[in-house]
Design a protein around this motif. Structure first.
Motif, mmCIF file in Angstrom:
data_model
loop_
_atom_site.group_PDB
_atom_site.id
_atom_site.type_symbol
_atom_site.label_atom_id
_atom_site.label_comp_id
_atom_site.label_asym_id
_atom_site.label_seq_id
_atom_site.Cartn_x
_atom_site.Cartn_y
_atom_site.Cartn_z
ATOM 1 N N PHE A 34 64.438 17.885 76.464
ATOM 2 C CA PHE A 34 65.816 17.817 76.086
ATOM 3 C C PHE A 34 66.152 17.151 74.878
ATOM 4 O O PHE A 34 66.577 17.189 73.976
ATOM 5 N N ALA A 35 65.300 15.699 74.971
ATOM 6 C CA ALA A 35 65.145 14.941 73.589
ATOM 7 C C ALA A 35 64.824 15.808 72.365
ATOM 8 O O ALA A 35 65.230 15.644 71.291
ATOM 9 N N THR A 36 63.359 16.483 72.524
ATOM 10 C CA THR A 36 63.167 17.173 71.447
ATOM 11 C C THR A 36 64.001 18.046 70.893
ATOM 12 O O THR A 36 64.243 18.250 69.708
ATOM 13 N N ALA A 37 64.527 19.072 71.874
ATOM 14 C CA ALA A 37 65.683 20.015 71.254
ATOM 15 C C ALA A 37 66.864 19.452 70.729
ATOM 16 O O ALA A 37 67.616 19.896 69.741
ATOM 17 N N THR A 38 67.299 18.370 71.215
ATOM 18 C CA THR A 38 68.609 17.511 70.385
ATOM 19 C C THR A 38 68.408 16.831 69.260
ATOM 20 O O THR A 38 68.812 17.444 68.485
ATOM 21 N N LEU A 39 67.115 16.460 69.069
ATOM 22 C CA LEU A 39 66.821 15.780 67.881
ATOM 23 C C LEU A 39 66.562 16.796 66.923
ATOM 24 O O LEU A 39 66.711 16.730 65.627
ATOM 25 N N ALA A 40 65.802 17.893 67.315
ATOM 26 C CA ALA A 40 65.363 18.943 66.246
ATOM 27 C C ALA A 40 66.967 19.711 65.827
ATOM 28 O O ALA A 40 66.772 19.764 64.639
ATOM 29 N N PHE A 41 67.834 19.917 66.556
ATOM 30 C CA PHE A 41 69.076 20.293 66.211
ATOM 31 C C PHE A 41 69.676 19.296 65.323
ATOM 32 O O PHE A 41 70.382 19.647 64.008
ATOM 33 N N LEU A 42 69.998 18.001 65.851
ATOM 34 C CA LEU A 42 70.794 17.035 64.862
ATOM 35 C C LEU A 42 70.176 16.596 63.628
ATOM 36 O O LEU A 42 70.839 16.643 62.711
ATOM 37 N N ASP A 43 68.765 16.518 63.561
ATOM 38 C CA ASP A 43 68.149 16.250 62.307
ATOM 39 C C ASP A 43 67.800 17.469 61.411
ATOM 40 O O ASP A 43 67.254 17.111 60.369
ATOM 41 N N LEU A 51 65.089 9.015 71.472
ATOM 42 C CA LEU A 51 66.585 9.293 70.666
ATOM 43 C C LEU A 51 66.792 7.994 69.627
ATOM 44 O O LEU A 51 67.301 8.249 68.632
ATOM 45 N N THR A 52 66.252 6.851 70.165
ATOM 46 C CA THR A 52 66.504 5.697 69.338
ATOM 47 C C THR A 52 65.446 5.501 68.029
ATOM 48 O O THR A 52 65.605 4.473 67.093
ATOM 49 N N ASP A 53 64.427 6.390 68.031
ATOM 50 C CA ASP A 53 63.622 6.487 66.896
ATOM 51 C C ASP A 53 64.145 6.418 65.649
ATOM 52 O O ASP A 53 63.809 5.861 64.373
ATOM 53 N N HIS A 54 65.167 7.499 65.245
ATOM 54 C CA HIS A 54 65.808 7.611 64.079
ATOM 55 C C HIS A 54 67.367 7.527 63.934
ATOM 56 O O HIS A 54 68.244 8.069 63.132
ATOM 57 N N LEU A 56 86.454 0.178 77.983
ATOM 58 C CA LEU A 56 85.423 1.180 78.014
ATOM 59 C C LEU A 56 83.993 0.242 77.588
ATOM 60 O O LEU A 56 83.869 -0.407 76.763
ATOM 61 N N TYR A 57 83.166 0.455 78.731
ATOM 62 C CA TYR A 57 81.861 -0.507 78.285
ATOM 63 C C TYR A 57 80.926 0.629 77.397
ATOM 64 O O TYR A 57 80.891 1.868 77.741
ATOM 65 N N PHE A 58 80.098 -0.100 76.554
ATOM 66 C CA PHE A 58 79.143 0.839 75.761
ATOM 67 C C PHE A 58 78.139 -0.258 75.396
ATOM 68 O O PHE A 58 78.436 -1.535 75.411
ATOM 69 N N GLU A 59 76.918 0.552 75.068
ATOM 70 C CA GLU A 59 75.630 -0.311 74.502
ATOM 71 C C GLU A 59 75.302 0.513 73.370
ATOM 72 O O GLU A 59 75.533 1.669 73.273
ATOM 73 N N THR A 60 74.740 -0.338 72.452
ATOM 74 C CA THR A 60 74.127 0.265 71.136
ATOM 75 C C THR A 60 72.918 -0.085 71.076
ATOM 76 O O THR A 60 72.177 -1.255 71.132
ATOM 77 N N HIS A 61 72.207 0.905 71.001
ATOM 78 C CA HIS A 61 70.580 0.767 70.670
ATOM 79 C C HIS A 61 70.118 1.455 69.359
ATOM 80 O O HIS A 61 70.538 2.601 69.076
ATOM 81 N N GLY A 62 69.056 0.894 68.813
ATOM 82 C CA GLY A 62 68.414 1.684 67.609
ATOM 83 C C GLY A 62 69.215 1.413 66.476
ATOM 84 O O GLY A 62 70.318 0.862 66.175
#
Length: 263
Positions: free
Chosen positions: A251-260, A42-45, A11-17
């Motif tokens: 999408f990024a805003t809604a995702t981060l609001a929920f996750l954080d 997404l990688t900001d925090h 499985l290929y993967f990359e890690t960012h942030g």
């Protein structure tokens, strides 16, 4: 280029942030790089682990069907391989179906779940879209040579000649009936259901999924005491479709609001 030999697949993967880990899963005929427009947000925090799922991007296909349950087991094995402690899992379209199944099959490995543009019943898809899906097979490979999906596959895939095989497998997967209603009803992981307001299935389907998670059944209350007991949420994003949601700042805003939230 980073690979993990897990669950019988390389499985290929990359890690960012850096920050709390977030596993990010792409849509069908795509790869992790399709999230490039929203990756900086997404990688900001968060430490974002971008995965190329079976037969997509830089991950070569193996001798098994394209099944979201099997691919969910791949992701769970990758979480173990990387030693991640209950990362959040975010998926779009095919990746959303995989994300649902990671949380269903391996709830102890997931912090929070975001499933975007991922219908839980085949019958929820508009009939004309089902008809289009029925035409996906190796025979369509020649007609797709001018598409971004073909270009990306030729550039990234370990075996570019496998593109017709991938179309065959995707066509076969989409032809299979499925209904994850009961599995979703039993989800133990806080889940954000996301859809475009003009998605591949109607907004009412995603409201139905939210209903299964104890959402939209009562007034939420001044203090949120009437919200879903499991911490679930729903976002219908305006002005988007199934084909541009994954790159939208909304999408990024809604995702981060929920996750954080409350963390």
């Amino acid at each position: 280029m980073t690979y993990a030999d897990v669950n019988g697949i390389n499985l290929y993967f990359e890690t960012h942030g850096t920050g709390r880990p977030l596993v990010l899963l792409h849509g069908g005929l795509g790869s992790g790089e399709m999230f490039a427009p929203i990756l900086p947000a997404l990688t900001d925090h968060h430490q974002v682990i971008l995965v190329d799922v079976q037969g997509h991007g830089r991950t070569a296909d193996i001798d098994r069907p394209l099944d979201v349950r099997l691919m969910a087991d791949d992701v769970a094995a990758l979480i173990d391989h990387l030693g991640l402690d209950r990362p959040d899992v975010v998926g779009y379209s095919l990746g959303g179906g995989i994300a649902f199944n990671v949380a269903i099959r391996h709830p102890e490995k997931v912090g929070r779940l975001v499933a975007a543009s991922a219908n839980i019943r085949r019958s929820a898809i508009y009939p004309d879209m089902l008809a289009q899906q029925g035409q996906v097979s190796a025979a369509a490979a020649e007609f797709m040579k001018e598409t971004p999906m073909y270009e990306a596959y030729q550039r990234l895939a370990p075996r570019p000649e496998d593109f017709p095989r991938l179309l065959d497998k995707i066509g076969q997967a989409m032809a299979q009936d499925f209904d994850f209603t009961e599995e979703v009803r039993g989800l133990q992981v806080p889940t954000l259901v996301v859809a475009a307001d003009a998605d591949m299935a109607p907004p009412s389907h995603f409201v139905e999924v939210f209903n299964l998670l104890d959402g939209g059944l009562r007034d939420g209350g001044w203090g949120g005491e009437g919200r879903p007991k499991g911490g679930h949420a729903l976002a219908i994003l305006p002005g988007l479709t199934h084909y541009d949601l994954f790159m939208s700042p909304l999408f990024a805003t809604a995702t981060l609001a929920f996750l954080d939230q409350d963390r």
